[in-house]
Design a protein around this motif. Structure first.
Motif, PDB file in Angstrom:
ATOM      1  N   VAL A   1      77.530 -18.789  64.467  1.00 52.88           N
ATOM      2  CA  VAL A   1      78.039 -20.047  63.950  1.00 52.88           C
ATOM      3  C   VAL A   1      77.004 -20.623  62.998  1.00 52.88           C
ATOM      4  N   ALA A   5      75.685 -26.388  63.597  1.00 47.40           N
ATOM      5  CA  ALA A   5      76.685 -26.697  64.624  1.00 47.40           C
ATOM      6  C   ALA A   5      76.062 -26.790  66.013  1.00 47.40           C
ATOM      7  N   VAL A   6      74.876 -26.207  66.194  1.00 43.05           N
ATOM      8  CA  VAL A   6      74.236 -26.185  67.514  1.00 43.05           C
ATOM      9  C   VAL A   6      73.229 -27.323  67.596  1.00 43.05           C
ATOM     10  N   ARG A   7      73.362 -28.140  68.626  1.00 46.57           N
ATOM     11  CA  ARG A   7      72.429 -29.249  68.845  1.00 46.57           C
ATOM     12  C   ARG A   7      71.694 -28.996  70.146  1.00 46.57           C
ATOM     13  N   VAL A  16      77.416 -27.295  71.509  1.00 43.40           N
ATOM     14  CA  VAL A  16      78.204 -27.490  70.291  1.00 43.40           C
ATOM     15  C   VAL A  16      79.275 -28.513  70.631  1.00 43.40           C
ATOM     16  N   TRP A  17      79.827 -29.128  69.603  1.00 47.94           N
ATOM     17  CA  TRP A  17      80.919 -30.079  69.779  1.00 47.94           C
ATOM     18  C   TRP A  17      82.168 -29.457  69.190  1.00 47.94           C
ATOM     19  N   ARG A  26      82.217 -31.783  74.324  1.00 48.15           N
ATOM     20  CA  ARG A  26      80.908 -31.136  74.386  1.00 48.15           C
ATOM     21  C   ARG A  26      81.041 -29.793  75.095  1.00 48.15           C
ATOM     22  N   ALA A  31      72.548 -20.140  73.216  1.00 41.22           N
ATOM     23  CA  ALA A  31      72.275 -19.919  71.797  1.00 41.22           C
ATOM     24  C   ALA A  31      71.090 -18.984  71.615  1.00 41.22           C
ATOM     25  N   ILE A  41      75.471 -17.037  69.082  1.00 41.45           N
ATOM     26  CA  ILE A  41      75.942 -17.643  70.321  1.00 41.45           C
ATOM     27  C   ILE A  41      76.265 -16.503  71.277  1.00 41.45           C
ATOM     28  N   LEU A  51      84.324 -26.390  65.043  1.00 40.81           N
ATOM     29  CA  LEU A  51      83.082 -27.010  65.473  1.00 40.81           C
ATOM     30  C   LEU A  51      82.685 -28.166  64.572  1.00 40.81           C
TER      31      LEU A  51
END
Length: 69
Positions: A1, A5-7, A16-17, A26, A31, A41, A51
């Protein structure tokens, strides 16, 4: 991704959201590394999900959003 997109949350959990029917949810993910702006991912996504990439500084479950492509 896309790496954006990854927090990473305060506890170190990667999330990710997901956008479904205009609302955020959520999703914790496993990751992996980033290469060329793309993040691996390993687990947590099935594929085909939409996402959140940007535009929301503090996302919350159930928050209404609009998708721009």
């Amino acid at each position: 991704v896309p790496a954006d997109a990854v927090r990473t949350e305060r506890d170190g959990q990667a999330v990710v959201w997901i956008v479904t029917d205009g609302r955020l949810s959520r999703r914790p993910v496993d990751a992996g590394p980033v290469s060329g702006g793309i993040r691996e991912i390993r687990a947590g996504l099935a594929g085909g999900e939409t996402l959140l990439l940007s535009g929301v500084a503090a996302p919350r479950d159930g928050m209404r959003v609009s998708v721009r492509r």
